[in-house]
Design a protein around this motif. Structure first.
Motif, mmCIF file in Angstrom:
data_model
loop_
_atom_site.group_PDB
_atom_site.id
_atom_site.type_symbol
_atom_site.label_atom_id
_atom_site.label_comp_id
_atom_site.label_asym_id
_atom_site.label_seq_id
_atom_site.Cartn_x
_atom_site.Cartn_y
_atom_site.Cartn_z
ATOM 1 N N THR A 125 -1.141 7.237 14.062
ATOM 2 C CA THR A 125 -0.304 6.540 13.084
ATOM 3 C C THR A 125 0.390 5.316 13.678
ATOM 4 N N THR A 126 0.536 5.289 14.987
ATOM 5 C CA THR A 126 1.163 4.132 15.638
ATOM 6 C C THR A 126 0.188 2.976 15.775
ATOM 7 N N PHE A 127 -1.028 3.255 16.219
ATOM 8 C CA PHE A 127 -1.997 2.187 16.457
ATOM 9 C C PHE A 127 -2.655 1.687 15.174
ATOM 10 N N ASN A 128 -2.468 2.403 14.094
ATOM 11 C CA ASN A 128 -2.961 1.929 12.793
ATOM 12 C C ASN A 128 -1.794 1.930 11.804
ATOM 13 N N SER A 129 -0.672 1.404 12.266
ATOM 14 C CA SER A 129 0.591 1.556 11.540
ATOM 15 C C SER A 129 0.588 0.909 10.162
ATOM 16 N N LYS A 130 -0.079 -0.241 10.010
ATOM 17 C CA LYS A 130 -0.038 -0.927 8.713
ATOM 18 C C LYS A 130 -0.690 -0.082 7.617
ATOM 19 N N THR A 131 -1.796 0.589 7.963
ATOM 20 C CA THR A 131 -2.444 1.468 6.986
ATOM 21 C C THR A 131 -1.499 2.575 6.539
ATOM 22 N N TYR A 132 -0.751 3.122 7.491
ATOM 23 C CA TYR A 132 0.136 4.244 7.165
ATOM 24 C C TYR A 132 1.416 3.802 6.481
ATOM 25 N N GLU A 133 1.745 2.514 6.563
ATOM 26 C CA GLU A 133 2.862 2.008 5.754
ATOM 27 C C GLU A 133 2.479 2.024 4.274
ATOM 28 N N TYR A 134 1.259 1.572 3.982
ATOM 29 C CA TYR A 134 0.778 1.634 2.601
ATOM 30 C C TYR A 134 0.750 3.078 2.110
ATOM 31 N N LYS A 135 0.181 3.956 2.920
ATOM 32 C CA LYS A 135 0.046 5.356 2.520
ATOM 33 C C LYS A 135 1.410 5.995 2.273
ATOM 34 N N SER A 136 2.377 5.679 3.111
ATOM 35 C CA SER A 136 3.715 6.261 2.954
ATOM 36 C C SER A 136 4.407 5.730 1.703
ATOM 37 N N ASP A 137 4.182 4.455 1.383
ATOM 38 C CA ASP A 137 4.730 3.912 0.129
ATOM 39 C C ASP A 137 4.216 4.705 -1.066
ATOM 40 N N LEU A 138 2.905 4.905 -1.106
ATOM 41 C CA LEU A 138 2.287 5.556 -2.263
ATOM 42 C C LEU A 138 2.615 7.041 -2.309
ATOM 43 N N LYS A 139 2.666 7.669 -1.134
ATOM 44 C CA LYS A 139 3.034 9.082 -1.099
ATOM 45 C C LYS A 139 4.478 9.264 -1.551
ATOM 46 N N SER A 140 5.332 8.340 -1.178
ATOM 47 C CA SER A 140 6.727 8.408 -1.608
ATOM 48 C C SER A 140 6.818 8.323 -3.132
ATOM 49 N N ILE A 141 5.978 7.494 -3.747
ATOM 50 C CA ILE A 141 5.956 7.396 -5.201
ATOM 51 C C ILE A 141 5.582 8.744 -5.819
ATOM 52 N N ASP A 142 4.607 9.422 -5.221
ATOM 53 C CA ASP A 142 4.245 10.765 -5.695
ATOM 54 C C ASP A 142 5.433 11.715 -5.590
ATOM 55 N N TYR A 143 6.096 11.685 -4.431
ATOM 56 C CA TYR A 143 7.267 12.550 -4.230
ATOM 57 C C TYR A 143 8.328 12.260 -5.279
ATOM 58 N N MET A 144 8.567 10.963 -5.536
ATOM 59 C CA MET A 144 9.598 10.560 -6.492
ATOM 60 C C MET A 144 9.321 11.123 -7.881
ATOM 61 N N VAL A 145 8.103 10.914 -8.356
ATOM 62 C CA VAL A 145 7.751 11.351 -9.708
ATOM 63 C C VAL A 145 7.898 12.861 -9.840
#
Length: 240
Positions: A125-145
Motif C-alpha cells: 500500500t505504500t509503494f502503490n499509494s496513489k491507487t489506494y488513495e482512490y480505493k480508500s475514498d470509494l470504500k469510505s463512501i460505502d461505509y458512509m452510506v
C-alpha cells in the motif's frame, strides 16, 4: 493621608477578592459530569461517528481512532499498528457528521486494506499509494452510506481540503491530484448511489464549485453512462 492610604489598601484587597472569585468561578464549573462539555466535544463527536461506522458496517478488524493535538490539517493511518489519528488542525474544516464520517472512513479503509494484504500490506500500500488513495475514498463512501451518512459530503469536504499540485507523477507524490479524486468519487456515487445526486447537500457552494469546474467532464461522463444504460436495457429486452 491616612484616609487615602486606607482607601488604597481597601481597593487592593477588593481587587484581590475579585480575582480570586473569578478564578474560583472558572474552575468550580468544571467537573467530571460536564467534562466533555468543556474540553471534549471534538473527541466525543469523533468517537460517536467512529462507533457508528464500525457498528453499521460490522467491522471485524480492530481500527482504533484517536485525536491528536497537532496543528497540521491532516488525518493519518499508522500502517504498522492500524491506528487512525485525527489531527486537531483538521477539525475547523469539518461542518457536520457526514464530512467527519468521510475522513474517518477513508483512514479506516487504509487500515483494513493493510489487514487484508497480510504481512506485506504495509509495503504494497505504500509503494502503490496513489491507487489506494482512490480505493480508500470509494470504500469510505460505502461505509458512509451503510452508516446513514450522505456521500455527497465526501465531495464537499474533498473540494475544501484536497490539494491540486502541478503534477502527481513519480514516487515523491504519494497522493493523486484532488481533481482526479473528486471526479472518481462523483462517478462512483453516480453509478452506485444515484439517489444522493438529488440530496440537499448538492446545493452546497463547495459542491456547486465542483460542478462548475468540471462541467464538461461530468456532462461527457453522464452522456456515456446514459448510452451504456440504454444498451443494457435493450439487451435485457432482447433476451426476454
Amino acid at each position: 493621608m491616612k484616609k487615602i492610604l486606607a482607601l488604597m489598601i481597601m481597593n487592593v484587597l477588593l481587587s484581590s477578592v475579585a480575582v480570586a472569585y473569578e478564578s474560583t468561578y472558572i474552575f468550580s464549573d468544571w467537573e467530571m459530569n460536564n467534562f466533555w462539555e468543556k474540553v471534549g466535544k471534538p473527541q466525543e463527536k469523533i468517537f460517536q461517528v467512529h462507533t457508528n461506522l464500525i457498528m453499521k458496517n460490522r467491522f471485524d478488524k480492530r481500527v482504533p481512532v484517536i485525536v491528536v493535538q497537532n496543528k497540521e490539517v491532516n488525518a493519518v493511518t499508522n500502517k504498522l499498528d492500524r491506528k487512525v489519528q485525527i489531527y486537531s488542525g483538521i477539525l475547523p474544516l469539518i461542518e457536520n457528521d457526514d464530512e467527519l464520517a468521510f475522513i474517518i472512513g477513508h483512514e479506516m479503509a487504509h487500515a483494513v486494506e493493510v489487514y487484508n494484504k497480510g504481512i506485506l500490506g504495509v509495503w504494497i500500500t505504500t509503494f502503490n499509494s496513489k491507487t489506494y488513495e482512490y480505493k480508500s475514498d470509494l470504500k469510505s463512501i460505502d461505509y458512509m452510506v451503510k452508516a446513514g451518512y450522505d456521500p455527497i459530503s465526501a465531495i464537499i469536504f474533498a473540494n475544501k481540503f484536497l490539494g491540486e499540485p502541478l503534477t502527481d507523477w513519480g514516487f515523491w507524490n504519494t497522493h493523486p491530484k484532488g481533481s482526479k479524486r473528486l471526479i472518481a468519487m462523483y462517478k462512483y456515487i453516480y453509478k452506485k448511489y444515484p439517489q444522493y445526486l438529488s440530496s440537499e447537500k448538492t446545493q452546497s457552494p463547495y459542491y456547486k464549485n465542483f460542478e462548475y469546474m468540471y462541467a464538461e467532464q461530468l456532462k461527457s461522463f453522464q452522456h456515456k453512462e446514459q448510452i451504456r444504460q440504454q444498451k443494457q436495457q435493450a439487451k435485457r429486452g432482447a433476451d426476454l
